[in-house]
Design a protein around this motif. Sequence first.
Motif, PDB file in Angstrom:
ATOM      1  N   THR A   1      -0.673  25.187  19.170  1.00 48.14           N
ATOM      2  CA  THR A   1      -0.416  26.474  19.803  1.00 48.14           C
ATOM      3  C   THR A   1      -1.164  26.570  21.135  1.00 48.14           C
ATOM      4  O   THR A   1      -2.234  25.985  21.300  1.00 48.14           O
TER       5      THR A   1
ATOM      6  N   ASN B   1       8.175  30.182  24.389  1.00 52.03           N
ATOM      7  CA  ASN B   1       8.004  29.919  22.971  1.00 52.03           C
ATOM      8  C   ASN B   1       9.382  29.771  22.333  1.00 52.03           C
ATOM      9  O   ASN B   1      10.408  30.121  22.922  1.00 52.03           O
TER      10      ASN B   1
ATOM     11  N   SER C   1       4.805  27.502  23.892  1.00 52.15           N
ATOM     12  CA  SER C   1       5.059  27.707  25.319  1.00 52.15           C
ATOM     13  C   SER C   1       4.081  26.911  26.169  1.00 52.15           C
ATOM     14  O   SER C   1       2.967  26.610  25.740  1.00 52.15           O
TER      15      SER C   1
ATOM     16  N   ASP D   1       2.604  28.911  18.987  1.00 51.61           N
ATOM     17  CA  ASP D   1       3.139  29.280  20.303  1.00 51.61           C
ATOM     18  C   ASP D   1       3.285  27.991  21.104  1.00 51.61           C
ATOM     19  O   ASP D   1       2.323  27.454  21.625  1.00 51.61           O
TER      20      ASP D   1
END
Length: 177
Positions: free
Chosen positions: A104, A46, A21, A19
């Motif tokens: 992540t 993401n 983001s 991920d």
Amino acid sequence: MISIVPMKLQDAYKIRDIDRSETIELIYHCIDDELHERKILNECPNWDEEHYKEIISRYEYELRNGGTAYGAYDREKLVGFGVLAHKFRGKDNNQLQLDLMYVTREYRRQGVGSRIFEALSREATKRGAKQLYISATETESAVNFYSSRGSAITPDVDEELFQKEPKDIHMIKNLLD
């Protein structure tokens, strides 16, 4: 317990576990080898399917051509990875590029990125590189991460990499210090 291990070509699909983001509050621009900051507030999402395919393709290209990847695993789940490109760069042909590196979201600021960076640095040294070339995204988190590990803005920007990502902050990490 997070383990850092070499990744194989067939591990490419695991990149979908990442991920990427983040909330971005500050970005940098490099002008005449100096960083200039600009405050922004942006929630970077993401990857979408197109971006996953692009990242996986880059990963596979490097591994097929002699590059190396290290992954950070929490049991079976990939929570971070980095790719050392295969091609030597620089005027003395003694630099290897850190091509990809992501952790992540929920695993950031726990030393995972540092451990991947150290593994890639050791591998680059083993391959005969004197420096890592890093084309870092212009975000505060990326630039500060590499800076805190001894990387600095390079006055000798790789033209090919600059053309691919002109907004990136181009840095060098000396490996023999």
